[in-house]
Design a protein around this motif. Structure first.
Motif, PDB file in Angstrom:
ATOM      1  N   THR A   1      25.683   9.492  -3.759  1.00 61.07           N
ATOM      2  CA  THR A   1      24.580   9.612  -4.715  1.00 61.07           C
ATOM      3  C   THR A   1      24.702  10.896  -5.527  1.00 61.07           C
TER       4      THR A   1
ATOM      5  N   SER B   1      10.960  17.696  -7.701  1.00 59.26           N
ATOM      6  CA  SER B   1      11.460  18.081  -6.376  1.00 59.26           C
ATOM      7  C   SER B   1      12.255  19.383  -6.455  1.00 59.26           C
TER       8      SER B   1
ATOM      9  N   LEU C   1      19.008   1.580  -2.524  1.00 59.44           N
ATOM     10  CA  LEU C   1      18.680   2.999  -2.711  1.00 59.44           C
ATOM     11  C   LEU C   1      17.165   3.217  -2.681  1.00 59.44           C
ATOM     12  N   TRP C   2      16.409   2.320  -3.312  1.00 60.31           N
ATOM     13  CA  TRP C   2      14.955   2.438  -3.269  1.00 60.31           C
ATOM     14  C   TRP C   2      14.427   2.298  -1.838  1.00 60.31           C
TER      15      TRP C   2
ATOM     16  N   ILE D   1      14.835   5.689  -0.456  1.00 56.16           N
ATOM     17  CA  ILE D   1      14.028   6.715  -1.130  1.00 56.16           C
ATOM     18  C   ILE D   1      12.528   6.517  -0.923  1.00 56.16           C
ATOM     19  N   GLU D   2      12.063   5.302  -1.089  1.00 57.36           N
ATOM     20  CA  GLU D   2      10.630   5.022  -1.174  1.00 57.36           C
ATOM     21  C   GLU D   2       9.788   5.557  -0.019  1.00 57.36           C
TER      22      GLU D   2
ATOM     23  N   HIS E   1       9.859   8.197   1.350  1.00 59.03           N
ATOM     24  CA  HIS E   1       9.707   9.650   1.214  1.00 59.03           C
ATOM     25  C   HIS E   1       8.934  10.054  -0.030  1.00 59.03           C
ATOM     26  N   LEU E   2       8.503   9.071  -0.840  1.00 55.39           N
ATOM     27  CA  LEU E   2       7.838   9.375  -2.097  1.00 55.39           C
ATOM     28  C   LEU E   2       6.412   8.861  -2.120  1.00 55.39           C
TER      29      LEU E   2
ATOM     30  N   CYS F   1       6.309   9.064  -7.465  1.00 53.30           N
ATOM     31  CA  CYS F   1       7.734   9.383  -7.217  1.00 53.30           C
ATOM     32  C   CYS F   1       7.935  10.856  -6.882  1.00 53.30           C
TER      33      CYS F   1
ATOM     34  N   LEU G   1       7.988  13.787  -3.767  1.00 55.95           N
ATOM     35  CA  LEU G   1       8.177  13.839  -2.333  1.00 55.95           C
ATOM     36  C   LEU G   1       6.840  13.944  -1.638  1.00 55.95           C
TER      37      LEU G   1
END
Length: 156
Positions: free
Chosen positions: A16, A65, A138-139, A142-143, A145-146, A150, A152
């Protein structure tokens, strides 16, 4: 330690990060070619103000972030270019609100097609269906943690 276990092809962090660097470098070259006089990092900091004018500088830190000092430098540079302006809060002078200027809006509008072209170019060799799966996966990483914006999630 067995270094063979640190294969970059197996590291989601490396993969990434590398894609992000490739995209940022491509975008920087396109900005330079188009005469855009800000960095990709500055452009990314300009976007939240474009979408939601009047953010606090602290909220911008959350959205990017990034640490306060780095965001403060980004905002100062954008302010120097006449793309953003900061205003102190009425209740608390330490709180800085960020507003995009007309010049900032024009710059974002001008660069949107450049950014889309860069995104398309980066992924041109990838099967669209596989790319859609990649983004969904990837979402999924990620998701959790958000938050809804969007940013953190803050630990309690």
């Amino acid at each position: 330690m067995n270094l063979e276990r640190l294969n970059p092809r197996e590291s989601i962090g490396f993969l990434t990060w590398k894609v992000a660097r490739i995209h940022a470098n491509d975008l920087a070259a396109r900005f330079a070619e188009a005469g855009v006089k800000i960095t990709v990092e500055q452009w990314r900091a300009l976007l939240p103000a474009y979408k939601a004018d009047g953010l606090t500088q602290g909220r911008l830190c959350d959205m990017l972030s990034q640490e306060k000092t780095g965001v403060s430098r980004l905002v100062a540079a954008l302010e120097k270019h006449g793309l953003l302006r900061r205003e102190s809060g009425d209740d608390d002078r330490r709180v800085k609100y960020i507003y995009i200027t007309d010049k900032g809006r024009e710059l974002v509008d001008f660069t949107l097609d450049i950014v889309q072209e860069s995104r398309s170019e980066i992924a041109r060799h990838v099967d669209p269906e596989e790319f859609a799966v990649c983004k969904r996966v990837l979402w999924q990483l990620i998701e959790p943690h958000l938050d809804e914006n969007c940013c953190l999630k803050r630990e309690p």
